[in-house]
Design a protein around this motif. Structure first.
Motif, mmCIF file in Angstrom:
data_model
loop_
_atom_site.group_PDB
_atom_site.id
_atom_site.type_symbol
_atom_site.label_atom_id
_atom_site.label_comp_id
_atom_site.label_asym_id
_atom_site.label_seq_id
_atom_site.Cartn_x
_atom_site.Cartn_y
_atom_site.Cartn_z
ATOM 1 N N ASN A 100 0.837 -1.199 0.000
ATOM 2 C CA ASN A 100 0.000 0.000 0.000
ATOM 3 C C ASN A 100 0.879 1.259 0.000
ATOM 4 O O ASN A 100 1.554 1.554 0.985
ATOM 5 C CB ASN A 100 -0.912 -0.010 1.223
ATOM 6 C CG ASN A 100 -1.875 1.151 1.226
ATOM 7 O OD1 ASN A 100 -1.707 2.134 0.518
ATOM 8 N ND2 ASN A 100 -2.909 1.044 2.051
ATOM 9 N N PRO A 101 0.844 2.041 -1.085
ATOM 10 C CA PRO A 101 1.691 3.236 -1.163
ATOM 11 C C PRO A 101 1.307 4.311 -0.152
ATOM 12 O O PRO A 101 2.148 5.126 0.236
ATOM 13 C CB PRO A 101 1.507 3.732 -2.599
ATOM 14 C CG PRO A 101 0.263 3.098 -3.095
ATOM 15 C CD PRO A 101 0.065 1.842 -2.303
ATOM 16 N N ASP A 102 0.065 4.305 0.318
ATOM 17 C CA ASP A 102 -0.373 5.315 1.279
ATOM 18 C C ASP A 102 0.313 5.179 2.638
ATOM 19 O O ASP A 102 0.392 6.148 3.389
ATOM 20 C CB ASP A 102 -1.901 5.248 1.477
ATOM 21 C CG ASP A 102 -2.663 5.671 0.238
ATOM 22 O OD1 ASP A 102 -2.107 6.429 -0.585
ATOM 23 O OD2 ASP A 102 -3.818 5.235 0.087
ATOM 24 N N THR A 103 0.813 3.984 2.960
ATOM 25 C CA THR A 103 1.402 3.771 4.279
ATOM 26 C C THR A 103 2.876 3.343 4.233
ATOM 27 O O THR A 103 3.464 3.081 5.280
ATOM 28 C CB THR A 103 0.601 2.701 5.050
ATOM 29 O OG1 THR A 103 0.653 1.464 4.324
ATOM 30 C CG2 THR A 103 -0.842 3.137 5.249
ATOM 31 N N THR A 105 5.851 4.836 3.737
ATOM 32 C CA THR A 105 6.873 5.588 4.481
ATOM 33 C C THR A 105 6.652 5.529 5.994
ATOM 34 O O THR A 105 7.614 5.623 6.744
ATOM 35 C CB THR A 105 6.955 7.053 4.016
ATOM 36 O OG1 THR A 105 5.667 7.664 4.125
ATOM 37 C CG2 THR A 105 7.452 7.148 2.577
ATOM 38 N N ARG A 106 5.424 5.341 6.429
ATOM 39 C CA ARG A 106 5.162 5.209 7.868
ATOM 40 C C ARG A 106 5.630 3.860 8.402
ATOM 41 O O ARG A 106 6.015 3.746 9.551
ATOM 42 C CB ARG A 106 3.677 5.383 8.173
ATOM 43 C CG ARG A 106 3.205 6.821 8.103
ATOM 44 C CD ARG A 106 1.846 7.014 8.751
ATOM 45 N NE ARG A 106 0.799 6.123 8.280
ATOM 46 C CZ ARG A 106 0.011 6.360 7.239
ATOM 47 N NH1 ARG A 106 0.139 7.473 6.547
ATOM 48 N NH2 ARG A 106 -0.926 5.497 6.889
#
Length: 182
Positions: A100-103, A105-106
């Motif tokens: 999932n690219p939305d998460t 870096t987190r």
């Protein structure tokens, strides 16, 4: 040599009864859900590292940029191979790789970087490699004998991350800092 703790008939019976578990048997000694979570965090790390190295490859400029960019590209390709190994292991253990690219870096241990300066790019890549080295060392030790296959994967990745860190350190040592076009 130690004796088997379980007779072969019991092992065969369990193998048939729990066939849906694939390679995860009663001998698996780690916390499966936590291992899959940790593998997904490492997967995010490798994807972020791939993206960082790719960006640096395409945006590196200056007198010394050509050999440095070539090193960035090689590392990007190797980081992508690391991600593939981790995703394969997650699936093998019955989990789902989280792309999932939305998460990303987190969840990643290392950070993305968009430096424009060649020396800063090298430094940021060295920092990211050092973060991966520390994290993967801790993970391999944490897994221990509970999941030898996953531990070996992290040990293999660790060896290559150490090579990457050494490469980045070598680049920093070879590039003169007081030259125009650096």
């Amino acid at each position: 040599m130690a004796e088997f703790l379980t007779d072969i008939r019991t092992i065969r019976d369990r193998a048939r009864r729990e066939i849906d578990k694939g390679p995860v048997t009663d001998a698996y000694g780690a916390d499966l859900n936590r291992v899959i979570l940790v593998l997904n965090e490492a997967l995010a790390t490798e994807i972020v590292c791939t993206l960082r190295y790719k960006r640096h490859y395409y945006t590196a400029t200056g007198l010394y940029s050509e050999p440095v960019a070539a090193e960035f590209l090689q590392h990007a390709q190797e980081e992508e191979q690391h991600a593939d190994k981790l995703a394969q292991r997650i699936v093998q253990l019955g989990g789902e790789p989280d792309f999932n690219p939305d998460t990303l870096t987190r969840r990643a241990h290392a950070e993305y970087d968009d430096s424009a300066d060649l020396i800063e790019m090298i430094k940021e890549n060295l920092v990211a490699e050092r973060v991966a080295i520390a994290a993967y060392t801790e993970i391999a030790q944490w897994i221990g004998a509970g999941d030898p296959t996953t531990r070996r994967i992290f040990e293999e990745l660790l060896a290559q991350e150490e090579e990457h860190a050494d490469d980045m350190r070598g680049l920093l040592e070879r590039i003169p800092r007081d030259q125009p076009g650096v």
